[in-house]
Design an enzyme around this catalytic site. Structure first.
Site, PDB file in Angstrom:
ATOM      1  NE  ARG A  62      -2.491  -1.480   3.759  1.00 22.24           N
ATOM      2  CZ  ARG A  62      -2.518  -2.398   4.172  1.00 22.24           C
ATOM      3  NH1 ARG A  62      -2.327  -3.525   3.536  1.00 22.24           N
ATOM      4  NH2 ARG A  62      -1.925  -2.200   5.688  1.00 22.24           N
ATOM      5  CE  LYS A 152     -13.636  10.732   1.156  1.00 21.01           C
ATOM      6  NZ  LYS A 152     -14.112   9.188  -0.106  1.00 21.01           N
ATOM      7  CE  LYS A 235     -15.033  11.737  -3.501  1.00 21.90           C
ATOM      8  NZ  LYS A 235     -13.846  12.197  -3.449  1.00 21.90           N
TER       9      LYS A 235
HETATM   10  P1  13P Z   1     -14.533   6.787  -6.443  1.00 20.07           P
HETATM   11  O1  13P Z   1     -14.415   8.060  -7.662  1.00 20.07           O
HETATM   12  O2  13P Z   1     -14.151   5.364  -6.666  1.00 20.07           O
HETATM   13  O3  13P Z   1     -16.132   7.189  -6.182  1.00 20.07           O
HETATM   14  O4  13P Z   1     -14.155   7.303  -5.585  1.00 20.07           O
HETATM   15  C1  13P Z   1     -14.016   8.862  -4.322  1.00 20.07           C
HETATM   16  C2  13P Z   1     -14.101   8.542  -2.703  1.00 20.07           C
HETATM   17  O5  13P Z   1     -13.671   9.397  -2.464  1.00 20.07           O
HETATM   18  C3  13P Z   1     -15.528   7.718  -2.237  1.00 20.07           C
HETATM   19  O6  13P Z   1     -15.136   7.749  -1.637  1.00 20.07           O
END
Ligand code: 13P
Length: 357
Positions: A62, A152, A235
């Site tokens: 990772r 986030k 988002k």
């Molecule tokens: P994806 O663009 O793969 O959906 O992931 C965005 C993300 O941060 C999910 O929490």
């Protein structure tokens, strides 16, 4: 300049100064038609992506993958900020240079995923609520000290004939708003991510209805918790037909449905909308973002940008497969997807948009 109410007598910090710092972060994240790289997969999710390609599911794998991403040459031409996972924010390049220093040197703003995952919602089979509020104030202070400037939190909303429930929407919207308020208190810009899933055979119309309902509830809760709308990024999912729905709308139809839904539910005070990719192919995610910017140029009150994980990373991961000899080729693929999405912000990804119809 963001207007905020005057501080109460004796209040230790100046809200106007805090708002100014948050605004500077938002401005940096939206500048230059760049977007965000989400590389904040939790360890189980990252391991799942590795397992699908036969890559070893170890901490060192990772770390190597995240080193590949962060050290991609010229990444900052298209990427303004990257969202890290807790394990990653503490890691370093092979030579010992911390990832956060590499990012600062490259001019990429450091973000951090702070939720602790979506857990089953009691009494509501098939639905989840995102956890992580306990102890969050202290964790945010710690991440800010490490150099993070934004955060986030992802809420997950499933659709089927009976879902989502009112309880699922309410619980997730409440948690998102509490998280956002704590972030702003700590000087971090919150990315508020309510994801309505693509999984299922529901129509685009149904996704539009659910997305609108979820966003109304989220913004109601943000208001109740006194979150400063000018100092957050939303988002959301794009408004899409379910993955197994028989009818799949065109790129332009998806763009129109998505922006129409957002116009009905997202206040103009919000500076930017940074879409997740959600399992769309990299090409379609770029084409749809491009169509939104092309068709609504000058009409949408917020910036329409990207915060993709899979739609930026997947082609590079398919090339890398854990092999040191594939690093440069994988980095070129990452660079290309990042550049495509910057072009999509400008409405200049037109050729591929037509091909994807
Ligand atoms: P994806 O663009 O793969 O959906 O992931 C965005 C993300 O941060 C999910 O929490």
């Amino acid at each position: 300049m963001i207007y905020v109410s005057a501080p109460e007598h004796g209040e230790p910090s100046d809200p106007a100064m805090k708002a100014h710092a948050l605004h500077a972060t938002v401005t940096a994240l939206l500048a230059g038609d760049k977007g965000l790289l989400a590389m904040d997969e939790s360890t189980p999710t990252c391991n799942k992506r590795f397992a699908a390609l036969g890559i070893a599911q170890t901490e060192e794998s990772r770390r190597s993958w995240r080193e590949l991403l962060i050290t991609t040459p010229d990444l900052s031409n298209s990427i303004s900020g990257a969202i890290l996972y807790d394990e990653t924010i503490h890691q370093s390049r092979q030579d010992g240079t911390p990832f956060v220093k590499l990012m600062a040197d490259a001019g990429i703003v450091v973000g951090i995923k702070v939720d602790t995952g979506a857990k089953a919602l009691a009494g509501h089979p098939g639905e989840s609520v995102t956890e992580g509020l306990d102890g969050l104030r202290d964790r945010l202070t710690g991440y800010a000290a490490l150099g993070a400037r934004f955060a986030k939190w992802r809420a997950v909303i499933a659709i089927d004939a009976a879902l989502p429930s009112t309880a699922c929407i309410a619980a997730n919207a409440h948690a998102l708003a509490r998280y956002a308020a704590l972030c702003q208190e700590a000087g971090l810009v919150p990315i508020v991510e309510p994801e309505v899933l693509m999984t299922g055979d529901h129509t685009l119309q149904r996704c539009a209805e659910v997305t609108e309902q979820v966003l109304h509830e989220v913004f109601e809760q943000l208001h109740v918790q006194r979150v400063l709308l000018e100092a957050l990024l939303l988002k959301p999912n794009m408004v899409l037909p379910g993955l197994t729905c028989a009818h799949q709308e065109s790129v332009d139809e998806v763009a129109d449905a998505t922006v129409t839904t957002l116009l009905r539910a997202v206040p103009a005070a919000v500076p930017g909308i940074a879409f997740l990719s959600g399992g769309q192919s990299p090409e379609l995610a770029s084409a749809r973002l491009n169509a939104m910017n092309r068709r609504f140029k000058g009409r949408a009150p917020w910036a329409l940008t990207f915060s993709f994980a899979r739609a930026i990373q997947q082609p590079a991961l398919d090339i890398w497969r854990g092999e040191p000899g594939n690093v440069q080729q994988a980095q070129r693929a990452l660079q290309q997807r990042a550049a495509c999405n910057r072009a999509a912000r400008q409405g200049k990804y037109a050729d591929l948009a037509d091909a994807a119809d």
